[in-house]
Design an enzyme around this catalytic site. Structure first.
Site, PDB file in Angstrom:
ATOM      1  CG  ASP A   4      22.320  37.080  26.023  1.00 33.73           C
ATOM      2  OD1 ASP A   4      22.042  37.262  27.218  1.00 33.73           O
ATOM      3  OD2 ASP A   4      22.210  37.985  25.162  1.00 33.73           O
ATOM      4  CB  SER A   5      23.720  35.471  31.418  1.00 31.95           C
ATOM      5  OG  SER A   5      22.649  34.555  31.564  1.00 31.95           O
ATOM      6  CG  ASP A  17      18.428  35.787  26.285  1.00 27.02           C
ATOM      7  OD1 ASP A  17      17.396  36.446  26.068  1.00 27.02           O
ATOM      8  OD2 ASP A  17      19.141  35.948  27.287  1.00 27.02           O
ATOM      9  CE  LYS A  47      15.757  37.514  28.095  1.00 27.55           C
ATOM     10  NZ  LYS A  47      16.696  38.606  27.681  1.00 27.55           N
ATOM     11  CD  GLU A  63      19.654  42.317  25.389  1.00 26.75           C
ATOM     12  OE1 GLU A  63      20.281  43.298  24.926  1.00 26.75           O
ATOM     13  OE2 GLU A  63      20.157  41.493  26.167  1.00 26.75           O
ATOM     14  CD  GLU A 106      19.521  43.329  32.879  1.00 25.38           C
ATOM     15  OE1 GLU A 106      20.636  43.100  33.408  1.00 25.38           O
ATOM     16  OE2 GLU A 106      19.144  42.794  31.816  1.00 25.38           O
TER      17      GLU A 106
END
Length: 271
Positions: free
Chosen positions: A51-52, A90, A120, A122, A189
């Site tokens: 998602d960066s 993501d 993925k 978080e 991270e």
């Protein structure tokens, strides 16, 4: 009628075996077909459509604005390029936090429409029910602990996480829960290297670090950062393996000069 047969990509089972064998896992982000093809040909193990992309591709300040459909669009191109690498997409902010049912629905939508191998997301214990449901539904899940960029507004920035004993203990606890829930891998991270190494030894699934020291099972970086294309982002953990920003600017300047001077295209470059 010709039938297209997809070459076999790296599997989650193979990644677990790499951990057992002590073979380091190399992962990079990717957002388009052309660069993903180069990364795959070079032998990268995993490609993360992060998602960066919200920052790198769309120019947003944070990862939060990008949508499920935008992530699917980007992932399709990467999947078409990947003959070897396992492709992870993501799940963007808002796609799994509202409810367990919506989280599973979005995860299945991403897998079905993009063709990626895994998703993925978080978070730790607070999203465990959704992770369990996804895994039970046949969706391979990669976890993400430590600095979780989707929570930037809650954290108040991108600082080092789990420095204090209580947060470190929670992170280790969360990692064990994600492992037990069936996550095939976990990203850590921006946490202390000693803690990341402790987590890596405590779980059975491969642990991929970014700003988490060398004790993890593998590493991930944002492609545009490690290639030196993003000149404004220089955290301690980042190593520039190239300085492509300078090369791109030089090439473009040379192109502009050739066009302005009328030397491009020349006779050989014309029909």
């Amino acid at each position: 009628m010709s039938v297209h047969v997809q070459n076999s990509r790296l599997t989650t089972a193979k990644l677990r075996q790499m951990k057992v064998n002590g073979e380091k896992i190399a992962m990079l982000t990717s957002y388009d077909f052309t660069l993903a093809s180069l990364l795959d040909e070079a032998g990268i193990d995993m490609l993360l459509v992060g998602d960066s992309a919200s920052n790198v591709v769309c120019g947003n300040q944070y990862t939060l604005p990008i949508t499920v459909d935008e992530m699917i669009f980007l992932t399709k191109g990467v999947v078409r390029a990947a003959q070897h690498a396992l492709v992870v997409c993501d799940m963007p902010f808002g796609s799994y936090q509202v409810s367990e049912e919506e989280a599973v629905r979005n995860a299945i939508k991403i897998l079905k429409e993009s063709g990626c191998d895994a998703v993925k997301l978080e978070g730790g214990e607070e999203i465990l029910p959704a992770i369990r449901h996804m895994v039970q539904s046949g969706v391979p899940v990669m976890g993400h602990l430590g600095l979780t960029p989707q929570s930037v507004n809650q954290f108040g920035g991108y600082g080092l996480r789990a420095k204090e004993e209580a947060e470190a203990a929670k992170l280790l606890h969360d990692a064990k829960l994600l492992d037990e829930a069936g996550c095939f891998s976990i990203v850590l991270e921006k946490i202390p290297a000693a803690l990341a190494e402790q987590v890596t030894k405590a779980v059975s699934c491969p642990v991929i670090g970014i700003g988490a020291g060398n004790g993890c099972d593998g590493q991930v970086l944002v492609l545009h950062d490690m290639l030196g294309l993003n000149q404004g982002f220089k955290p301690k953990f980042l190593r520039h393996f190239a300085n492509l920003a300078g090369e791109v600017k030089t090439a473009v300047n040379d192109y502009i000069t050739a066009v302005k001077e009328g030397t491009f295209p020349n006779t050989e470059e014309s029909y």
